[in-house]
Design an enzyme around this catalytic site. Structure first.
Site, mmCIF file in Angstrom:
data_model
loop_
_atom_site.group_PDB
_atom_site.id
_atom_site.type_symbol
_atom_site.label_atom_id
_atom_site.label_comp_id
_atom_site.label_asym_id
_atom_site.label_seq_id
_atom_site.Cartn_x
_atom_site.Cartn_y
_atom_site.Cartn_z
ATOM 1 N NE ARG A 1 19.259 1.969 34.139
ATOM 2 C CZ ARG A 1 18.255 1.972 35.020
ATOM 3 N NH1 ARG A 1 17.003 2.033 34.601
ATOM 4 N NH2 ARG A 1 18.507 1.937 36.311
ATOM 5 C CD GLU B 1 17.259 8.216 30.725
ATOM 6 O OE1 GLU B 1 17.229 8.598 31.911
ATOM 7 O OE2 GLU B 1 16.775 7.154 30.348
ATOM 8 C CG HIS C 1 14.316 7.168 33.726
ATOM 9 N ND1 HIS C 1 15.636 6.840 33.472
ATOM 10 C CD2 HIS C 1 13.853 6.182 34.528
ATOM 11 C CE1 HIS C 1 15.948 5.706 34.101
ATOM 12 N NE2 HIS C 1 14.874 5.292 34.749
#
Ligand code: GLV
Length: 326
Positions: free
Chosen positions: A244, A273, A291
């Site tokens: 993360r 993000e 991602h």
């Protein structure tokens, strides 16, 4: 018949399971992910919602859904986007999708290790730029992995699977975690448990696989890798983050990469993000992926299907397969 809202598109196989069980499915047909406003409007009156890592399940989400909501099934193993305590207080079951994305995510993490250490992104960008190039004895040399130290932070299933790949490439494994690896894994990998300062000081590749635990909570991992941590890494070392974004202080990483405090980095996740720190975009010694950890057809189908099975477990009374929060 229950009303099940899907905040994003799901593979047909997963949707068919819901329809086959007789539920009313409110799917999302948009090509892009819906806005927060769209999500809040659509969840109103839902008995179950299938959510993505991009959805924040907090009080405003739960208020928008209403008191009839019974289950929030996250299509992800990480669940820092879900306020599990708020769900529990309202009697809403929250679930995740562990297990099914281990290999896909470990593959992506190790791809980043290879891309960063062998400067593969740089090479690709060079060719696409149209600049002239030719083979050279010292052209775009990277770091070989054989005999180097792989520093695993977070020895859960994905971390162990990534370390397995590192071992297959001839790396020595050290790891740091709140608890030891599951029985057998340490021996299989020949891994040694160390504390974080020792790991940072000795690893040639530091790979992050811990959950994001927010600031202020016990064992918080927010900015675990900050300027001080980066300063203790080897100047020749690489940082890989496929866990993360907020585990790494992105601004500090930009400085460390720019000033040669570490050699390079590979990132699949970002602090905010889809925003990427503009400083990262200017640097050659960092590989950036949007991602993609679990992004294979097989894995996303398995994740969506597992999330739907969690919904069916709650709605059908058998209980969820992967409940969060004990
Ligand atoms: C993806 O980021 C996941 O947590 O599954």
């Amino acid at each position: 018949m229950a009303r099940v809202v899907l905040t994003n598109r799901l593979p047909d196989e997963a949707v068919e399971l819901l329809v086959g069980a007789g539920h009313e499915v409110d799917g999302w047909e948009g090509a892009e992910a819906p806005s927060r406003e769209d999500v809040l409007a659509r969840v109103a009156g839902a008995d179950a919602v299938v959510t993505m890592v991009t959805d924040k399940v907090d009080d405003s989400f739960l208020d928008a859904a209403g008191e009839q909501l019974r289950v929030v099934a996250n299509v992800a193993v990480g669940y820092d986007n879900i306020d599990v305590a708020a769900c529990r207080e309202r009697g809403v079951v929250a679930t995740n999708t562990p297990g099914v994305l281990v290999d896909a995510t470990a593959d992506t993490a190790f791809a980043l290790v290879l891309m960063a250490t062998r400067r593969l992104g740089e090479g690709e960008r060079l060719i696409r730029s149209g600049q002239p190039w030719k083979w050279g004895m010292d052209f775009l040399l990277g770091m070989g992995l054989q005999g180097k130290v792989f520093g695993l932070v977070g020895p859960g299933a994905i971390g162990i699977a990534t370390a397995r790949r590192a071992k297959a490439f001839g790396m020595e494994i050290v790891y740091q975690g709140r608890s030891p690896m599951k029985p057998g894994a340490e021996a299989e990998l020949g891994a040694r448990r160390v504390d974080l300062p020792e790991l940072l000081a000795t690893a040639d590749v530091v790979s992050l696989h811990c959950p994001l635990i927010p600031q202020g909570q016990p064992d918080s991992t927010y900015h675990l890798i900050d300027a001080d941590a980066l300063a203790t890494m080897r100047g020749s070392a690489y940082l890989v983050n496929s866990a993360r974004g907020p585990i790494v202080d992105e601004a500090a990483l930009v400085e460390a990469l720019r000033d040669g405090v570490i050699a390079g980095a590979g990132l699949d996740v970002f602090e905010d993000e889809p925003r990427v720190h503009p400083g990262l975009l200017e640097l050659e010694n960092v590989v950036l992926l949007p991602h993609l950890g679990s992004a294979t057809v097989e894995t996303r189908t398995a994740m969506a299907t597992l999330a739907v099975r969690n919904v069916l477990g709650v709605l059908g009374g058998d209980g969820p397969l992967n409940p969060l929060g004990g």
